[in-house]
Motif scaffolding. Structure first.
Motif, mmCIF file in Angstrom:
data_model
loop_
_atom_site.group_PDB
_atom_site.id
_atom_site.type_symbol
_atom_site.label_atom_id
_atom_site.label_comp_id
_atom_site.label_asym_id
_atom_site.label_seq_id
_atom_site.Cartn_x
_atom_site.Cartn_y
_atom_site.Cartn_z
ATOM 1 N N UNK A 72 1.186 -1.465 -0.212
ATOM 2 C CA UNK A 72 0.227 0.168 0.324
ATOM 3 C C UNK A 72 0.584 1.141 -0.551
ATOM 4 N N UNK A 73 2.068 1.055 0.741
ATOM 5 C CA UNK A 73 2.564 2.652 0.598
ATOM 6 C C UNK A 73 3.865 2.563 -0.994
ATOM 7 N N UNK A 74 4.404 1.102 -1.107
ATOM 8 C CA UNK A 74 4.592 1.314 -2.103
ATOM 9 C C UNK A 74 3.617 2.051 -3.418
ATOM 10 N N UNK A 75 2.621 1.091 -3.264
ATOM 11 C CA UNK A 75 1.437 2.121 -4.554
ATOM 12 C C UNK A 75 1.574 3.429 -4.053
ATOM 13 N N UNK A 76 1.503 4.323 -2.534
ATOM 14 C CA UNK A 76 0.900 5.294 -2.955
ATOM 15 C C UNK A 76 2.550 6.490 -4.026
ATOM 16 N N UNK A 77 3.647 5.916 -3.141
ATOM 17 C CA UNK A 77 4.714 6.368 -3.284
ATOM 18 C C UNK A 77 4.922 5.904 -5.131
ATOM 19 N N UNK A 78 4.461 5.457 -5.759
ATOM 20 C CA UNK A 78 4.775 5.065 -7.684
ATOM 21 C C UNK A 78 3.644 5.739 -8.051
ATOM 22 N N UNK A 79 2.348 6.411 -7.244
ATOM 23 C CA UNK A 79 1.528 7.377 -7.556
ATOM 24 C C UNK A 79 2.234 8.560 -8.087
ATOM 25 N N UNK A 80 2.643 8.737 -6.530
ATOM 26 C CA UNK A 80 3.287 10.147 -6.731
ATOM 27 C C UNK A 80 4.308 10.433 -7.750
ATOM 28 N N UNK A 81 5.549 9.358 -7.760
ATOM 29 C CA UNK A 81 6.297 9.813 -8.553
ATOM 30 C C UNK A 81 5.082 9.589 -10.217
ATOM 31 N N UNK A 82 4.005 9.023 -10.339
ATOM 32 C CA UNK A 82 3.464 9.247 -11.461
ATOM 33 C C UNK A 82 3.232 10.370 -11.750
ATOM 34 N N UNK A 83 2.363 10.977 -10.780
ATOM 35 C CA UNK A 83 2.118 12.580 -11.495
ATOM 36 C C UNK A 83 3.450 13.208 -11.244
ATOM 37 N N UNK A 84 4.061 13.712 -11.191
ATOM 38 C CA UNK A 84 5.604 13.621 -11.068
ATOM 39 C C UNK A 84 6.451 13.920 -12.654
ATOM 40 N N UNK A 85 6.024 12.703 -12.886
ATOM 41 C CA UNK A 85 6.669 11.773 -14.833
ATOM 42 C C UNK A 85 5.286 13.130 -15.536
ATOM 43 N N UNK A 86 3.936 13.191 -14.732
ATOM 44 C CA UNK A 86 3.000 13.414 -16.453
ATOM 45 C C UNK A 86 3.424 14.813 -16.066
ATOM 46 N N UNK A 87 3.624 15.706 -14.576
ATOM 47 C CA UNK A 87 3.507 17.157 -14.557
ATOM 48 C C UNK A 87 4.967 17.615 -15.671
ATOM 49 N N UNK A 88 5.904 16.932 -15.193
ATOM 50 C CA UNK A 88 7.028 17.220 -15.832
ATOM 51 C C UNK A 88 8.058 16.115 -16.289
ATOM 52 N N UNK A 89 7.667 15.214 -17.737
ATOM 53 C CA UNK A 89 8.017 14.364 -18.372
ATOM 54 C C UNK A 89 9.674 14.362 -19.248
ATOM 55 N N UNK A 90 9.752 15.925 -19.441
ATOM 56 C CA UNK A 90 11.694 15.940 -19.451
ATOM 57 C C UNK A 90 12.386 16.014 -18.604
ATOM 58 N N UNK A 91 12.158 16.240 -17.105
ATOM 59 C CA UNK A 91 12.926 15.217 -15.894
ATOM 60 C C UNK A 91 13.263 14.135 -16.490
ATOM 61 N N UNK A 92 12.328 12.962 -16.530
ATOM 62 C CA UNK A 92 12.863 11.624 -16.321
ATOM 63 C C UNK A 92 13.509 11.139 -17.705
ATOM 64 N N UNK A 93 14.474 10.099 -17.070
ATOM 65 C CA UNK A 93 15.637 9.632 -18.025
ATOM 66 C C UNK A 93 15.556 8.554 -17.460
ATOM 67 N N UNK A 94 14.615 7.482 -17.996
ATOM 68 C CA UNK A 94 15.253 5.355 -17.591
ATOM 69 C C UNK A 94 16.048 5.255 -19.007
ATOM 70 N N UNK A 95 17.262 4.119 -18.320
ATOM 71 C CA UNK A 95 17.558 3.370 -19.368
ATOM 72 C C UNK A 95 17.656 1.708 -19.123
ATOM 73 N N UNK A 96 16.734 1.641 -17.788
ATOM 74 C CA UNK A 96 16.588 0.254 -17.668
ATOM 75 C C UNK A 96 14.654 0.716 -17.676
ATOM 76 N N UNK A 97 14.502 -1.297 -18.128
ATOM 77 C CA UNK A 97 12.852 -1.001 -18.817
ATOM 78 C C UNK A 97 11.938 -1.214 -17.108
ATOM 79 N N UNK A 98 11.230 -0.540 -16.815
ATOM 80 C CA UNK A 98 10.273 -0.145 -15.444
ATOM 81 C C UNK A 98 9.437 -1.758 -15.650
ATOM 82 N N UNK A 99 8.891 -2.242 -16.773
ATOM 83 C CA UNK A 99 8.035 -4.002 -17.599
ATOM 84 C C UNK A 99 9.027 -4.915 -17.980
ATOM 85 N N UNK A 100 8.122 -5.534 -17.344
ATOM 86 C CA UNK A 100 9.060 -6.998 -18.106
ATOM 87 C C UNK A 100 8.851 -6.822 -19.786
ATOM 88 N N UNK A 101 7.779 -6.928 -20.061
ATOM 89 C CA UNK A 101 7.425 -6.440 -21.303
ATOM 90 C C UNK A 101 7.404 -5.812 -22.252
#
Length: 101
Positions: A72-101
């Motif tokens: 539950x707590x990590x779902x809250x953390x991920x929801x906050x991260x989602x909001x931040x990424x949606x708000x400022x997508x240019x601030x994020x750069x992942x080199x790894x695959x967050x999802x398995x497929x």
């Protein structure tokens, strides 16, 4: 603690509507030691200037089921991260695959 990284040995928590392997250390430690979890983000501004924003503490879930509370707590953390990424997508750069497929 960085919470936006993929952890192959983590727990599957929703991230942008899909299960993503997520570290559970932040939630486990916060629940075990009753520590505040203060979301904080650093935004790049012009040149070598940055803005640090610290947000209010997240409520710690206390259902009596430690594994459910961690998820539950990590779902809250991920929801906050989602909001931040949606708000400022240019601030994020992942080199790894967050999802398995």
């Amino acid at each position: 603690m960085l919470a936006d990284q993929k952890m192959n040995d983590g727990i599957a928590v929703p991230f942008f509507g899909r299960p993503a392997m997520t570290t559970s250390a932040l939630a486990s430690l916060a629940l075990r030691f009753e520590c505040d979890v203060l979301p904080a983000r650093v935004e790049r501004l012009a040149g070598a200037h940055f803005r640090l924003t610290v947000f209010p503490p997240l409520p710690l879930p206390r259902s009596g089921d430690h594994h459910a509370d961690v998820a539950t707590l990590m779902a809250r953390v991920n929801a906050i991260l989602e909001d931040w990424v949606r708000d400022r997508p240019e601030q994020w750069f992942w080199l790894h695959r967050r999802w398995p497929d």
